[in-house]
Design an enzyme around this catalytic site. Structure first.
Site, short mmCIF file in Angstrom:
data_model
loop_
_atom_site.label_atom_id
_atom_site.label_comp_id
_atom_site.label_asym_id
_atom_site.label_seq_id
_atom_site.Cartn_x
_atom_site.Cartn_y
_atom_site.Cartn_z
N ARG A 182 0.84 -1.19 0.00
CA ARG A 182 0.00 0.00 0.00
C ARG A 182 0.89 1.25 0.00
O ARG A 182 2.05 1.19 0.37
CB ARG A 182 -0.91 0.02 1.24
CG ARG A 182 -2.08 -0.96 1.16
CD ARG A 182 -2.95 -0.86 2.38
NE ARG A 182 -2.17 -1.03 3.60
CZ ARG A 182 -1.80 -0.04 4.40
NH1 ARG A 182 -2.15 1.20 4.15
NH2 ARG A 182 -1.08 -0.30 5.47
N LYS B 254 -8.33 -2.40 1.77
CA LYS B 254 -8.15 -1.43 2.85
C LYS B 254 -8.96 -0.15 2.59
O LYS B 254 -9.26 0.59 3.52
CB LYS B 254 -6.66 -1.13 3.08
CG LYS B 254 -5.92 -2.27 3.84
CD LYS B 254 -6.52 -2.54 5.19
CE LYS B 254 -5.68 -3.22 6.24
NZ LYS B 254 -5.17 -4.55 6.11
N HIS C 253 -9.14 -3.59 13.63
CA HIS C 253 -8.11 -4.21 12.81
C HIS C 253 -7.59 -5.42 13.56
O HIS C 253 -6.62 -5.35 14.30
CB HIS C 253 -6.98 -3.19 12.55
CG HIS C 253 -5.95 -3.68 11.58
ND1 HIS C 253 -4.62 -3.38 11.69
CD2 HIS C 253 -6.07 -4.45 10.47
CE1 HIS C 253 -3.96 -3.94 10.68
NE2 HIS C 253 -4.81 -4.58 9.93
N SER D 267 0.74 -4.71 11.01
CA SER D 267 1.19 -5.60 9.94
C SER D 267 2.40 -6.43 10.38
O SER D 267 3.34 -5.89 10.97
CB SER D 267 1.54 -4.77 8.71
OG SER D 267 1.82 -5.63 7.65
N LYS E 84 -1.50 -11.67 12.95
CA LYS E 84 -2.97 -11.82 12.94
C LYS E 84 -3.39 -13.01 12.07
O LYS E 84 -4.15 -13.87 12.50
CB LYS E 84 -3.65 -10.55 12.41
CG LYS E 84 -3.54 -9.34 13.31
CD LYS E 84 -4.31 -8.15 12.77
CE LYS E 84 -3.82 -7.64 11.43
NZ LYS E 84 -2.41 -7.20 11.39
N THR E 85 -2.90 -13.00 10.83
CA THR E 85 -3.33 -14.06 9.90
C THR E 85 -2.75 -15.41 10.32
O THR E 85 -3.47 -16.41 10.38
CB THR E 85 -2.87 -13.70 8.47
OG1 THR E 85 -3.50 -12.47 8.09
CG2 THR E 85 -3.26 -14.77 7.48
N ASP F 4 -8.46 -10.28 9.44
CA ASP F 4 -7.98 -8.89 9.41
C ASP F 4 -8.95 -7.79 9.86
O ASP F 4 -8.50 -6.82 10.45
CB ASP F 4 -7.51 -8.57 7.98
CG ASP F 4 -6.55 -7.40 7.92
OD1 ASP F 4 -5.59 -7.37 8.69
OD2 ASP F 4 -6.76 -6.49 7.10
N ARG G 267 2.32 -12.11 -1.13
CA ARG G 267 1.01 -12.37 -0.53
C ARG G 267 0.21 -13.38 -1.32
O ARG G 267 0.44 -13.59 -2.52
CB ARG G 267 0.19 -11.08 -0.51
CG ARG G 267 0.72 -9.98 0.37
CD ARG G 267 0.04 -9.99 1.72
NE ARG G 267 0.48 -8.91 2.56
CZ ARG G 267 -0.05 -8.63 3.75
NH1 ARG G 267 -1.04 -9.35 4.21
NH2 ARG G 267 0.42 -7.66 4.48
P1 ATP Z 1 -1.02 -7.89 7.94
O1 ATP Z 1 -1.82 -6.87 8.73
O2 ATP Z 1 0.01 -7.24 7.07
O3 ATP Z 1 -1.88 -8.86 7.21
P2 ATP Z 1 -0.55 -9.89 10.02
O4 ATP Z 1 -0.70 -9.33 11.40
O5 ATP Z 1 -1.67 -10.70 9.50
O6 ATP Z 1 -0.13 -8.71 9.02
P3 ATP Z 1 1.01 -12.21 9.45
O7 ATP Z 1 0.67 -12.19 8.00
O8 ATP Z 1 0.35 -13.24 10.29
O9 ATP Z 1 0.77 -10.76 10.07
O10 ATP Z 1 2.59 -12.26 9.55
C1 ATP Z 1 3.34 -12.83 10.56
C2 ATP Z 1 4.61 -13.33 9.91
O11 ATP Z 1 5.59 -13.63 10.88
C3 ATP Z 1 4.36 -14.60 9.13
O12 ATP Z 1 5.16 -14.56 7.97
C4 ATP Z 1 4.83 -15.70 10.10
O13 ATP Z 1 5.29 -16.84 9.43
C5 ATP Z 1 5.98 -14.99 10.78
N1 ATP Z 1 6.29 -15.47 12.17
C6 ATP Z 1 7.49 -15.90 12.60
N2 ATP Z 1 7.47 -16.19 13.90
C7 ATP Z 1 6.22 -15.93 14.34
C8 ATP Z 1 5.58 -16.04 15.62
N3 ATP Z 1 6.23 -16.45 16.70
N4 ATP Z 1 4.29 -15.70 15.70
C9 ATP Z 1 3.62 -15.23 14.61
N5 ATP Z 1 4.17 -15.11 13.39
C10 ATP Z 1 5.46 -15.45 13.23
MN MN Z 2 -2.94 -10.45 7.84
#
Ligand code: ATP
Ligand code: MN
Length: 536
Positions: free
Chosen positions: A61, A203, A223, A241, A245-246, A260, A325
Site C-alpha cells: 500500500r 483497505k 483491525h 502488519s 494476525k493471519t 484482518d 502475498r
Molecule cells: P497484515 O496486517 O500485514 O496482514 P498480520 O498481522 O496478518 O499482518 P502475518 O501475516 O500473520 O501478520 O505475519 C506474521 C509473519 O511472521 C508470518 O510470515 C509468520 O510466518 C511470521 N512469524 C514468525 N514467527 C512468528 C511467531 N512467533 N508468531 C507469529 N508469526 C510469526
Molecule cells: Mn494479515
C-alpha cells in the site's frame, strides 16, 4: 459459484459515465477470471494450480497517496492526519473524469458485485470496476460473494473504480505523485489510479467501514483477526502488519472467523470480509500448513518467483518484495466459520513484534494496561535489507491500525474500553518478535511456542499459574506455561548481557511515554498509571 443468467445493466455503466462500454465482463467466476488473466498474459499458474501475478510498480500500500475528499460530510468528522490526507472536491472530480476516460479506452473491463460485513444487519454492497482481471479476482476472493438471488436486485452502496495503468499528473490532480487512492464519502466511491496493488482495494473498504460503523451504527470496527473455540468462545487478535494476525488465527483447533477486519456489536463479532490475505514470505507446509495448503486453484499469489526452470514457488525469495502475498476465499482454510459471525469475545490478544527483544512473549494485562497498549499500538519493524543496518524501527499506531481509521483514536478506544468491561474479557499481550537479544543478536520467537502460549491462555491453563510483574512494564508474566520452556518467558533471562537488556527496556519505556503524551489529556487515572517506568 456461477451467475449464468445475470448481466450487468448497461445503464449502470452509463451512470458511471462510461460511454463506449467496451468489452465488459460481469460477475465472472474465479475460473473465468483466471483464464482471462492467462489469456492477457498477466499471470501464470504454479504447480499447485494457483494464479501467480506481479502487481507491478507497487507491491504494498502507499499510505502517503491515500486521500479522503474534504467536503461537508468529512470536514469536521475526519481526524485529519498523516494517514487521513485531505484532497479538495475539485480534484476528486478531475480524477474521476480521468479514470472514466481511461476505463472507456481500455479493451476490456471486469465488473463485480459483492459485499462487506457478514452480519446482514450491516451488509454494505460494493461494485468493483477493474481494468485488470486479477484485481477482480482479488475482489472475488476477499469480499463476500452474493448468491444469485441476492444479485437480482443488487444496488451498490459503494463503488470502487480501479485503473492501475493510469498515471495521474500530480499538478493537475492535486496528488503527491502519479498514483492515488481517493475516498469520497459524498459520492460513496473509491478511486484507485496508478497502482495495481490489490491491498488498496480491501483497505479502502476497511477505511469507510471504520468511519461508518462506529459513528452511525454504534458498532466497534477493529483491525484484528478472530477465531472461535468449540464452546463458542471467541478470541480476537489485534496487531499491526506482520505481528501475526493471519498466521495465529489459522489454528486447526479453532474455527476461523477472519484474519484482518472485524466488528464487535452488542451480540456478536463479525467479519467484514470473505477471504484472507496472507503473507507468503518463508511460508512452509511444516510451520503454516493451513495457509500453505490454501495455495491452490482460485488462490491469487502476488509477487513471488519460481525456482528456475519450474513452476514451483520459491517462498524464501524476497527479491520482488518482502511483502509477497496470497488471497483466497475464507473456506480455503479447512475449519472456517461461515457465515463468519462468532460469539462475544472472552479473550483479546494484542500482538506485537518487538524487534528490541524487550517485551515478554506472553503476559496478562490489567484493564488499564490494556487500554494503554491499545492506544499506543506498538510494534517494531526490523531494518530493511541494507547491509549493516540492524537497529529496529519502532512504530506506534493508535488502535493497532491508524492508517485505516478516519475517526479520532479516542472514539475506538472508548468503545473498546466499555466492551472489555461489560464482557469481562481477559487481555493478553503477545510478543511474536525477538527473544534472547534484539534483532541481530537474538532470534524471533518460535511460532510453535507462540501458538502454545495462546492455546494455554485460551484453555485456561494459565489461570492458576503464579505470575511475576515485569519490572518496567508491570505486565503479569506467567512463571510457567505448558509446551514452552520456562526460561524464555522472562525476556531478561534470555539476554546474556542483563545490563544491555535493562538499557533497552528503559529505552523502549521512554518511547512509549513520549508517544503517549498526545493521548494523556483524554485518559483516566488507571490508564495513565499503566505507563511503563523509565529507569534512569
Ligand atoms: P497484515 O496486517 O500485514 O496482514 P498480520 O498481522 O496478518 O499482518 P502475518 O501475516 O500473520 O501478520 O505475519 C506474521 C509473519 O511472521 C508470518 O510470515 C509468520 O510466518 C511470521 N512469524 C514468525 N514467527 C512468528 C511467531 N512467533 N508468531 C507469529 N508469526 C510469526
Ligand atoms: Mn494479515
Amino acid at each position: 459459484m456461477s451467475y449464468p443468467t445475470i448481466v450487468l445493466p448497461v445503464q449502470a455503466l452509463v451512470k458511471l459515465g462510461l460511454q463506449n462500454t467496451p468489452n465488459v465482463h460481469y460477475q465472472l467466476t474465479a475460473e473465468e477470471l483466471i483464464q482471462d488473466t492467462l489469456r492477457t498474459g498477466e499471470g501464470v499458474l504454479n504447480d499447485t494450480g494457483a494464479l501467480v501475478i506481479q502487481t507491478g510498480e507497487f507491491t504494498g500500500r502507499s499510505p502517503k497517496d491515500k486521500f479522503i475528499v474534504k467536503d461537508a460530510i468529512t470536514a469536521d468528522t475526519v481526524n485529519w492526519n498523516d494517514f487521513n490526507i485531505a484532497i479538495d472536491e475539485k480534484y476528486y472530480d478531475i480524477i474521476y473524469k480521468k479514470i472514466i476516460q481511461h476505463l472507456d479506452k481500455v479493451p476490456e473491463l471486469w465488473v463485480r458485485d459483492c459485499y462487506a460485513c457478514a452480519d446482514k444487519r450491516y451488509q454494505t454492497n460494493i461494485r468493483v470496476v477493474n481494468e485488470k482481471p486479477w484485481n477482480n479476482l482479488f475482489a472475488y476472493n476477499m469480499f463476500l460473494r452474493p448468491t444469485e438471488a441476492e444479485l437480482e436486485n443488487f444496488t451498490p452502496d459503494w463503488q470502487i473504480l480501479s485503473a492501475p495503468s493510469l498515471k495521474l499528473n500530480p499538478e493537475e490532480c492535486g496528488t503527491r505523485q502519479s498514483n492515488a487512492a481517493v475516498v469520497s464519502f459524498k459520492h460513496k466511491t473509491i478511486l484507485i489510479a496508478g497502482t495495481g496493488y490489490t491491498g488498496e482495494i480491501k483497505k479502502g473498504i476497511f477505511t469507510i467501514l471504520n468511519y461508518v460503523l462506529p459513528q452511525e451504527k454504534n458498532v466497534l470496527s477493529m483491525h484484528c483477526s478472530a477465531n472461535m473455540g468449540k464452546d463458542g468462545d471467541t478470541a480476537i487478535f489485534f496487531g499491526l502488519s506482520g505481528t501475526g494476525k493471519t498466521t495465529l488465527s489459522a489454528d486447526p483447533n479453532r474455527k476461523l472467523i477472519g484474519d484482518d477486519e472485524h466488528a464487535w456489536t452488542d451480540d456478536n463479532i463479525f467479519n467484514f470480509e470473505g477471504g484472507c490475505y496472507a503473507k507468503t514470505i518463508n511460508l512452509s507446509e511444516e510451520k503454516e500448513p493451513e495457509i500453505f495448503n490454501a495455495i491452490r486453484p482460485g488462490a491469487l499469489v502476488e509477487n513471488t518467483t519460481f525456482f528456475p526452470g519450474t513452476n514451483t514457488i520459491n517462498f524464501d525469495d524476497a527479491s520482488v518484495t518482502e511483502n509477497t502475498r496470497v488471497s483466497y476465499p475464507l473456506h480455503f482454510i479447512s475449519n472456517a466459520l461461515e457465515p463468519s459471525i462468532g460469539g462475544l469475545p472472552k479473550n483479546i490478544f494484542f500482538l506485537t513484534c518487538d524487534a528490541f527483544g524487550v517485551l515478554p512473549p506472553i503476559s496478562r494485562l490489567t484493564p488499564g494496561q490494556a487500554m494503554y497498549q491499545f492506544i499506543s499500538g506498538y510494534t517494531a519493524k526490523v531494518a530493511g535489507t541494507e547491509a549493516g543496518v540492524t537497529e529496529p524501527k519502532p512504530t506506534f499506531s493508535a488502535c493497532f491500525g491508524a492508517p485505516f481509521l478516519p475517526l479520532h483514536p479516542a472514539k475506538y478506544a472508548a468503545m473498546l474500553g466499555k466492551k472489555m468491561q461489560e464482557n469481562k474479557v481477559n487481555v493478553w499481550l503477545i510478543n511474536t518478535g525477538w527473544s534472547g537479544g534484539a534483532y541481530g543478536e537474538g532470534s524471533r520467537m518460535k511460532l510453535k511456542y507462540t501458538r502454545a502460549m495462546i492455546s494455554a491462555a485460551l484453555d485456561g491453563s494459565l489461570n492458576n499459574i503464579p505470575t511475576t510483574n515485569d519490572a518496567v512494564f508491570g505486565f503479569a508474566i506467567p512463571d510457567s506455561c505448558p509446551g514452552v520452556p520456562a526460561e524464555i518467558l522472562t525476556p531478561r533471562n534470555t539476554w546474556e548481557n542483563k545490563e544491555a537488556y535493562d538499557e533497552k527496556a528503559s529505552y523502549l519505556a521512554g518511547l512509549f511515554i513520549s508517544n503517549f503524551k498526545k493521548y494523556k489529556d483524554g485518559a483516566d487515572a488507571a490508564i495513565i498509571a499503566a505507563a511503563p517506568i523509565q529507569k534512569q
